[in-house]
Design a protein around this motif. Structure first.
Motif, short mmCIF file in Angstrom:
data_model
loop_
_atom_site.label_atom_id
_atom_site.label_comp_id
_atom_site.label_asym_id
_atom_site.label_seq_id
_atom_site.Cartn_x
_atom_site.Cartn_y
_atom_site.Cartn_z
N GLY A 111 55.38 33.77 4.53
CA GLY A 111 55.59 32.58 5.44
C GLY A 111 56.50 32.34 6.55
O GLY A 111 56.56 31.75 7.64
N THR A 112 57.81 32.90 5.85
CA THR A 112 59.32 32.96 6.69
C THR A 112 59.43 34.17 7.96
O THR A 112 58.72 34.41 8.14
N PHE A 113 60.28 33.43 8.47
CA PHE A 113 60.64 34.59 9.78
C PHE A 113 61.01 36.00 9.14
O PHE A 113 59.47 37.25 9.64
N ALA A 114 61.22 36.46 8.66
CA ALA A 114 61.24 38.11 8.05
C ALA A 114 59.70 38.53 7.64
O ALA A 114 59.65 39.09 7.75
N ALA A 115 59.15 37.41 6.59
CA ALA A 115 58.40 38.28 5.76
C ALA A 115 56.78 37.94 6.24
O ALA A 115 56.15 38.62 5.78
N ALA A 116 56.43 36.59 7.33
CA ALA A 116 56.03 37.02 8.11
C ALA A 116 55.83 38.27 8.89
O ALA A 116 54.42 38.83 9.43
N SER A 117 56.66 39.00 9.66
CA SER A 117 56.96 39.30 10.07
C SER A 117 56.37 40.69 9.76
O SER A 117 55.39 42.00 10.43
N ALA A 118 56.85 40.93 8.76
CA ALA A 118 56.64 42.32 8.13
C ALA A 118 55.14 42.26 7.15
O ALA A 118 54.68 42.78 7.84
N GLY A 119 54.07 40.81 7.25
CA GLY A 119 52.89 41.43 6.79
C GLY A 119 52.27 41.54 8.44
O GLY A 119 53.08 40.92 9.54
N GLY A 120 51.30 42.11 8.11
CA GLY A 120 50.39 42.38 9.88
C GLY A 120 49.53 40.84 9.49
O GLY A 120 49.10 41.04 11.38
N ASP A 121 49.12 40.30 9.20
CA ASP A 121 48.50 39.54 9.87
C ASP A 121 48.25 38.91 10.02
O ASP A 121 49.56 38.23 11.24
N PRO A 122 47.61 38.27 11.45
CA PRO A 122 47.52 37.20 12.34
C PRO A 122 48.29 36.15 12.55
O PRO A 122 48.93 35.29 13.28
N ARG A 123 48.66 35.30 10.89
CA ARG A 123 49.65 34.23 10.46
C ARG A 123 50.88 33.73 11.23
O ARG A 123 51.38 33.46 11.84
N ARG A 124 51.37 35.72 11.89
CA ARG A 124 52.37 35.56 11.91
C ARG A 124 52.65 35.71 13.41
O ARG A 124 53.62 35.67 14.69
N LEU A 125 51.83 35.58 14.40
CA LEU A 125 51.60 36.14 16.02
C LEU A 125 51.98 34.86 15.78
O LEU A 125 52.97 35.07 17.59
N ALA A 126 51.95 33.17 16.13
CA ALA A 126 52.32 32.09 15.95
C ALA A 126 53.99 32.43 16.84
O ALA A 126 54.03 31.89 17.31
N ASN A 127 54.49 32.98 16.24
CA ASN A 127 55.92 32.52 15.97
C ASN A 127 56.85 33.91 16.10
O ASN A 127 57.59 34.03 16.24
N GLU A 128 55.35 34.90 17.24
CA GLU A 128 56.45 36.38 18.18
C GLU A 128 57.35 35.94 19.05
O GLU A 128 56.66 34.82 19.74
N PRO A 129 57.93 36.28 19.13
CA PRO A 129 58.62 37.84 18.39
C PRO A 129 59.05 37.36 17.29
O PRO A 129 60.03 36.14 17.33
N GLY A 130 58.82 38.25 16.31
CA GLY A 130 59.89 38.07 15.00
C GLY A 130 60.92 38.53 14.60
O GLY A 130 61.25 38.74 15.68
N VAL A 131 61.43 39.50 13.20
CA VAL A 131 61.96 40.24 13.00
C VAL A 131 61.84 41.94 13.96
O VAL A 131 61.11 41.94 13.58
N PRO A 132 63.20 41.80 14.27
CA PRO A 132 62.66 42.84 15.41
C PRO A 132 62.82 44.33 14.64
O PRO A 132 62.54 45.61 14.48
N TRP A 133 62.88 44.86 13.49
CA TRP A 133 63.01 45.22 12.61
C TRP A 133 61.42 46.10 11.97
O TRP A 133 62.15 46.58 10.54
N ILE A 134 60.88 45.12 12.01
CA ILE A 134 59.81 45.67 10.93
C ILE A 134 58.40 47.08 12.19
O ILE A 134 58.72 46.47 13.32
N VAL A 135 58.37 47.54 11.67
CA VAL A 135 57.31 48.93 11.53
C VAL A 135 55.77 48.80 11.16
O VAL A 135 55.81 49.13 9.28
N ARG A 136 54.97 48.85 12.07
CA ARG A 136 53.50 48.47 11.60
C ARG A 136 53.39 50.21 10.76
O ARG A 136 53.01 51.20 12.22
N MET A 137 52.34 50.38 10.44
CA MET A 137 51.32 51.32 9.52
C MET A 137 49.80 51.14 9.95
O MET A 137 49.40 50.08 9.55
N PRO A 138 49.54 52.43 10.18
CA PRO A 138 47.70 52.27 10.41
C PRO A 138 47.26 52.05 9.13
O PRO A 138 47.78 52.20 8.24
#
Ligand SMILES: Cc1ncc(COP(=O)(O)O)c(C=O)c1O
Length: 445
Positions: free
Chosen positions: A142-169
């Motif tokens: 739930g914190t900024f970096a961990a939330a950015s790491a998860g792709g789950d929509p719980r990250r969306l309201a706090n975006e942009p999150g940390v910039p160094w996460i890259v998502r995979m399919p």
């Protein structure tokens, strides 16, 4: 004694509920728990069909853990992390015993989120690279970096999150078109090839790690085959990335192995983050475990991470006692065996209820996906949308009939404590049968 209505009202007046608008919150005031049951302030019993947040694996109020906590409280609750204690030494040793491969040294923290945060820091410090690759359908905290790491929509309201996460399919065989006409393994191999291409395009020299759940959890138990994990291991070795697994939910017997990744012995991780089942919530605790090689690196490099409550003595004592329970009651094997009973029961329900589109999982970690139509696979409630009337009714039925579980979008979690008996599984399935009958009324086949 405070009246149950007052407990609810004061909780609403003076406390905030996570991940929710506050207005509609109508909590059950829980008073006590015992084994697979919790009891509310009116004395009503609920079968804990989700182990709360998939963490109370040994059940509630286990006497062995309660006693260990009581004894430790009387002796010493806390020392600062640069001192040490007998419980810390022992729990570290136990973690090295139960975690796979060459994972040896543990950094203890307070929960799953910080275990993941520490894993990401360690990967960046160790490799000198920045980017972490993660899946869209994943949750890492739930914190900024961990939330950015998860792709789950719980990250969306706090975006942009940390910039160094890259998502995979995602290897989502039930819904991703490329799996059509292919086996799970064939589809997974293609998804893994796409991951390799992403690493190439992101620049391997900037990529520190791939982070995946050892066994997929709240995003929908979307679990690939061993082919995927083996290919991730190969990609990490080829390009110098760390393979990191998040075992916060899937650890401690949940899937019928100590850790989810144990299902894939050819994909041993470099770093493992865990929490939940380590103490089953009796005292908060998280853990980041690293391989020998990474541990040696930090012999003469500073580990830039820390918390006041790292290696909290009371949590250490709770962790030791909890692992003793897993061992003495053979709960890992039990999860595997009872998981077969649960799975069979759900399969039988799927024969009867067309709304069950898919059943996924291992051990006592089973999910059902509810659909409006088996051919179109249209979800009974939209992804990341407000719950549909049908799902709301089903959730209310479960609750009113004394079964407490997680209902998220079109998914129902079946993840009871590992101590559950066959009779108690049947008890839960019987109520689930009723909830599915309600859902069947909304079937559009
Ligand atoms: C896979 C996974 N990682 C991390 C977390 C975050 O753990 P916590 O809520 O203890 O911080 C969770 C929580 O559900 C989880 O399921």
């Amino acid at each position: 004694m405070v009246a149950p209505a007052d407990i609810v009202q004061k909780s609403k007046d003076y406390t905030l509920l996570s991940w929710s608008a506050q207005g509609a919150w109508n909590p059950i005031p829980i008073e006590r728990g015992e084994g697979v049951y919790v009891y509310d302030a009116h004395g009503k019993r609920y079968l804990d069909w989700s182990s709360q947040l998939v963490n109370v694996n040994i059940g509630h109020s286990h006497p062995h853990v309660v006693r260990a906590i009581q004894e430790q409280v009387a002796k010493l609750c806390y020392v600062e992390p640069s001192s040490t204690t007998g419980p810390r030494a022992r729990l570290g040793e136990l973690m090295a015993e139960i975690t796979p491969g060459s994972l040896t040294k543990t950094l203890f923290c307070n929960g799953g989120t910080d275990a993941v945060e520490n894993a990401m820091k360690i990967a960046r410090l160790y490799t000198g690279r920045q980017k972490i690759l993660t899946r869209y359908r994943s949750y890492h905290g739930g914190t900024f970096a961990a939330a950015s790491a998860g792709g789950d929509p719980r990250r969306l309201a706090n975006e942009p999150g940390v910039p160094w996460i890259v998502r995979m399919p995602d290897p989502y065989a039930y819904r991703t078109p490329l799996y059509q006409g292919r086996t799970q393994e064939e589809g997974d191999a293609i998804i893994a090839d796409m991951v390799e291409e992403i690493v190439q395009m992101e620049g391997p020299e900037y990529c520190a790690a791939i982070l995946v759940e050892g066994y997929s959890g709240t995003s929908g138990v979307i679990q690939p085959s061993g082919v995927y994990y083996q290919r991730l291991r190969e990609i990490c070795d080829k390009y110098g990335l760390l393979l990191m697994v998040d075992e916060v939910m899937s650890g401690f017997g949940r899937t019928g192995e100590w850790f989810g990744i144990d299902h894939y012995p050819s994909a041993m991780p470099d770093v493992l983050a865990t929490a939940k089942g380590i103490t089953c919530g009796y005292v908060p605790l998280g853990a980041t475990v690293v391989s020998d090689k990474i541990a040696r690196y930090f012999d003469d490099h500073t580990l830039w991470a820390g918390l006041t409550y790292s290696s909290h003595t009371l949590a250490m004592a709770a962790g030791i006692a909890t692992i003793e329970v897993y061992r003495s009651e053979n709960l890992i094997e039990r999860s595997r065996e009872m998981g077969k009973v649960l799975r069979q029961g759900l399969m039988d329900l799927a024969e009867k209820h067309p709304v069950i589109g898919d059943i996924r999982g291992a051990g006592l970690h089973q999910l059902i996906e509810i659909v409006k139509n088996r051919d179109t696979r249209e979800p009974m409630s939209p992804f990341n949308g407000a719950p549909s009337e049908a799902m709301k009714k089903a959730a209310a039925y479960l609750k009113s009939h004394g079964v407490s579980t997680i209902v998220r979008w079109n998914m129902i979690f079946n993840t009871p404590p590992l101590i559950i008996t066959e009779a108690q599984i049947q008890e839960g399935l019987h109520v689930m049968d009723g909830a599915l009958s309600i859902l069947d009324e909304y079937y559009e086949g």
